[in-house]
Design an enzyme around this catalytic site. Sequence first.
Site, PDB file in Angstrom:
ATOM      1  N   GLU A  70      45.162  29.523  74.319  1.00 44.95           N
ATOM      2  CA  GLU A  70      46.084  29.605  73.380  1.00 44.95           C
ATOM      3  C   GLU A  70      46.734  31.174  73.768  1.00 44.95           C
ATOM      4  O   GLU A  70      47.721  31.143  74.435  1.00 44.95           O
ATOM      5  CB  GLU A  70      45.759  29.418  71.956  1.00 44.95           C
ATOM      6  CG  GLU A  70      46.866  28.779  71.273  1.00 44.95           C
ATOM      7  CD  GLU A  70      46.263  28.004  70.092  1.00 44.95           C
ATOM      8  OE1 GLU A  70      44.885  28.123  69.621  1.00 44.95           O
ATOM      9  OE2 GLU A  70      47.043  27.297  69.515  1.00 44.95           O
ATOM     10  N   GLU A 120      42.902  45.974  32.322  1.00 43.80           N
ATOM     11  CA  GLU A 120      44.061  45.619  31.182  1.00 43.80           C
ATOM     12  C   GLU A 120      44.538  46.990  30.875  1.00 43.80           C
ATOM     13  O   GLU A 120      45.756  47.020  30.465  1.00 43.80           O
ATOM     14  CB  GLU A 120      42.979  45.131  30.003  1.00 43.80           C
ATOM     15  CG  GLU A 120      42.909  43.822  30.187  1.00 43.80           C
ATOM     16  CD  GLU A 120      42.427  42.909  29.065  1.00 43.80           C
ATOM     17  OE1 GLU A 120      41.975  43.711  28.016  1.00 43.80           O
ATOM     18  OE2 GLU A 120      42.734  41.999  29.119  1.00 43.80           O
ATOM     19  N   LYS A 140      23.742  34.608  22.281  1.00 48.68           N
ATOM     20  CA  LYS A 140      22.847  34.314  23.082  1.00 48.68           C
ATOM     21  C   LYS A 140      22.108  35.679  23.518  1.00 48.68           C
ATOM     22  O   LYS A 140      22.655  36.417  23.726  1.00 48.68           O
ATOM     23  CB  LYS A 140      23.377  33.358  24.150  1.00 48.68           C
ATOM     24  CG  LYS A 140      22.621  33.380  25.345  1.00 48.68           C
ATOM     25  CD  LYS A 140      23.490  32.393  26.213  1.00 48.68           C
ATOM     26  CE  LYS A 140      23.231  32.863  27.833  1.00 48.68           C
ATOM     27  NZ  LYS A 140      23.821  31.945  28.577  1.00 48.68           N
TER      28      LYS A 140
END
Lengths: 531, 111
Positions: free
Chosen positions: A69, A312, A451
């Site tokens: 190509e 942030e 948790k």
Amino acid sequence: MTAHAIEPSVQKLPTGIASFDIIAKGGLPRHRTTLLSGTAGSGKTVFAMQFLAAGIRDADERGVFVTFEESAGDIRTNMRSFGWDLERWERDGKFAFVDASPDPHVETVESGTFDLGALLARVEHAVKRIGASRVSVDSLGAVFSQFSDQSVVRRELFRIASALKAMGVTALMTAERTDDYGPVARFGVEEFIADNVMVLRNVLEDENRRRTIEILKFRGTDHQKGEFPFTIVPDDGLVVIPLSAMQLKQKSSDIRVSSGSPELDKMCGGGFFRDSVILVSGATGTGKTLTVTQFLNGGAAVGERCLLLAFEESRDQLFRNAIGWGVDFERLERDGLLRVVCDYPEVLGLEDWLLAIQRTVAEFKPNRVALDSLSALERVGTIRAFREFVIGFTSFIKHQEITGLFTSTTASLMGGTSITEGHISTLTDSIVLLRYVEMFGEMKRGITVLKMRGSLHDKGIREFTIDKKGMHLGRPFRNVTGILAGTPVHVSPADVERIWSHFEAERGERRADSVVTDGERRRGSDRRRSS
Amino acid sequence: MNDSTPQGGTLATYVLRLYVTGTSPRAQVAIANLRRICEQDLRGQYDLEIIDVLEHPEVAEREKILATPTLIKQLPPPLRRVIGDLSDKEKVLLGLEVRPELPATDRPDHP
């Protein structure tokens, strides 16, 4: 089945392409031809060249690149950006081109039958000349477009594939496909030429480009299934991000580290685990960045190196806030204990962020990493890409035995969960919730450890205040219920006493717990009425 | 390389190269076809070299030959290529840009 049958008959050749060998379970099948199919711009040529470049660089295995190509000259120029000096390797006899790209200046007429014997002779010659063990062919579709007689091309490609096998090289052939989720390759025959088929995809999802690689088949040998994201970066080329491969090997540590707040440590049963990932979730202003600041300060206090990834707030804002809580980030930076990476999430894609972060971690070697916030990163990619980012990131830092702390912002002020959490809560070891609690016309803040994998922890929701010295934990909200749902309701102390009397058996050990849901309360009063 | 000695008048020397693979039947057919065309249509004004790509793959590499047989007209310019066993004479002449001697019989099968 005898024991002999279990022995693998197909060997793998480690390609040296970052992480690809993991999903290929060792590499490409040795002495075989693998088809790599993909749409335009999916990275086929880069992969095909990197297969050779990695061989030359890492394994002293020489390579031949057959191009149908782009011209050899164009490829030499294009690959320079990845740091692959093809001209030097050509001079050193480590690399050779077989340039079969069409010459636009020469008209060609077909008269009668032909074969591709000359091409085959050139490939064989190149392989012999430099002693190549790897061959890349880019791309089969371009061969078809150079000749009008397609049946001849089909027949000849089969012949070339079998000749490559006879030469004993490991080959990679690329092929075009028109559709990311359609037939494997455009001419429908390429996949039968090769023993092995892989697909590169470059899909537009929610205005984000997502590159993935999938191994469809490896004849006679094993590989990981499904699509794996990858990215193409300068210097390294193609980098695959293996998701499932990383999770299994993680070690688990029982060494505790401080969260930076002795009171929070106590709630967690003695601190966070060293190689664990903690998610801190809360609405805006509940104290997430403060938790991060304390976490970093707690690490620096015992001489640990800390990395802050801030998406942030600006650097100035972060440093000013920290001073407000009695933490001097500037001094920590000077002491080499802190590094702050502060940027807009939008400057990179998620795969590239993951790589950039990994590089920073590899260079700075931190003991702690804090990311503020995941919600900001979430808007950069699709939900799936985001989940993969978190998987990749968490497993990476666990491997390095780093304690990670992520924040996530909930959309509603009073409660609920964020989309972020839904996708990543199972990936984190501990979850700390920060919540606003409205009490008698006043906003109070509550904290709870939801948790804590592998440890007992305080299950109460405790009030906390923030002052110049940081976070101070107070008493549990004993007489309030529905905080997590965002609908706090006050209960009189007598009611609390009555409800707990229904759980007599558990009373002794769970007396300190304070969460009573609306449902439990109703059930309690119903039962009382019926008795 | 042959000298390019341009001939005056209507005659020019054609410098042709035919690339084949070994002594395959297809190579034999192509060589025979080409010799016939050269004698009949080029009236002996040609210089033909036959190259076996199996013996000289480096020449095939330099000339960027893919298919065999491949016929290349080096001279007169422009450079032209014809691939195949050269069984279709009209196409060979078209590919080599050889002008037919008799313009009246040109394009007999044109609708």
